[in-house]
Design a protein around this motif. Structure first.
Motif, PDB file in Angstrom:
ATOM      1  N   ILE A 112       0.838  -1.208   0.000  1.00 47.70           N
ATOM      2  CA  ILE A 112       0.000   0.000   0.000  1.00 47.70           C
ATOM      3  C   ILE A 112       0.868   1.251   0.000  1.00 47.70           C
ATOM      4  O   ILE A 112       0.558   2.231  -0.690  1.00 47.70           O
ATOM      5  N   ALA A 135      -7.212   1.500   4.726  1.00 48.50           N
ATOM      6  CA  ALA A 135      -6.471   0.234   4.669  1.00 48.50           C
ATOM      7  C   ALA A 135      -5.167   0.329   5.452  1.00 48.50           C
ATOM      8  O   ALA A 135      -4.797  -0.604   6.172  1.00 48.50           O
ATOM      9  N   LEU A 139      -4.481  -2.009   8.662  1.00 50.04           N
ATOM     10  CA  LEU A 139      -3.324  -2.900   8.680  1.00 50.04           C
ATOM     11  C   LEU A 139      -2.338  -2.508   9.781  1.00 50.04           C
ATOM     12  O   LEU A 139      -1.727  -3.370  10.416  1.00 50.04           O
TER      13      LEU A 139
END
Length: 170
Positions: A112, A135, A139
């Motif tokens: 990412i 995200a 995470l």
């Protein structure tokens, strides 16, 4: 002599494995080899791009954002592949029977971050940026929780070892 002992020990450990564990080891070693090939070519490609950029500086301006994105995107691709290969090697060495959740989350975070680095902010919608941010936060939270859990397990194990040592010395 040390090398021969390692081979003997590896053969003895191999004989103790079940059929499925042997299959798993072969697949992991095969995947590790494939990933190593990808890493070699990715690093070679990155080195060639940088080398050609230095030789032909009119097309390679490191201060230009698109060049920066391309170079660091390629660097992160190599880093992600290296981390993935390392996680497979840990499994292949039978230190852990499964790929660690922490490693998978770390690889996802790296992917990412790479995406964010190569993202063209001028043409990206706000919703996509919010999704990437969510995200990253999710995470990061999972990584923190797993890391904290691993630390508590390690503390418990070291406390148990100290207790056993005290009992055996008494």
């Amino acid at each position: 002599m040390q090398w021969q002992e390692r081979v003997k020990r590896a053969r003895a450990e191999w004989m103790l494995l079940t059929f499925y564990e042997k299959f798993e080891q072969v697949v992991i070693l095969f995947l590790t080899g494939l990933i190593a090939i990808v890493i070699i070519f990715a690093a070679w490609n990155l080195a060639l791009k940088i080398f050609h950029g230095v030789i032909a500086p009119q097309t390679f301006d490191p201060s230009e954002y698109s060049v920066f994105q391309a170079v660091f995107g390629a660097i992160f691709t190599v880093i992600i592949a290296l981390e993935f290969k390392r996680s497979l090697l840990v499994v292949a060495q039978r230190q852990d029977s499964i790929v660690q959740v922490r490693t998978v989350v770390l690889i996802a975070l790296l992917a990412i971050v790479r995406k964010v680095m190569i993202l063209d902010l001028a043409s990206t919608e706000a919703l996509q940026l919010f999704a990437l941010a969510a995200a990253i936060l999710a995470l990061g939270a999972v990584y923190w929780l797993v890391r904290d859990q691993d630390r508590s397990i390690e503390r418990d194990q070291s406390a148990q070892h100290r207790k056993l040592r005290r009992q055996s010395s008494a």
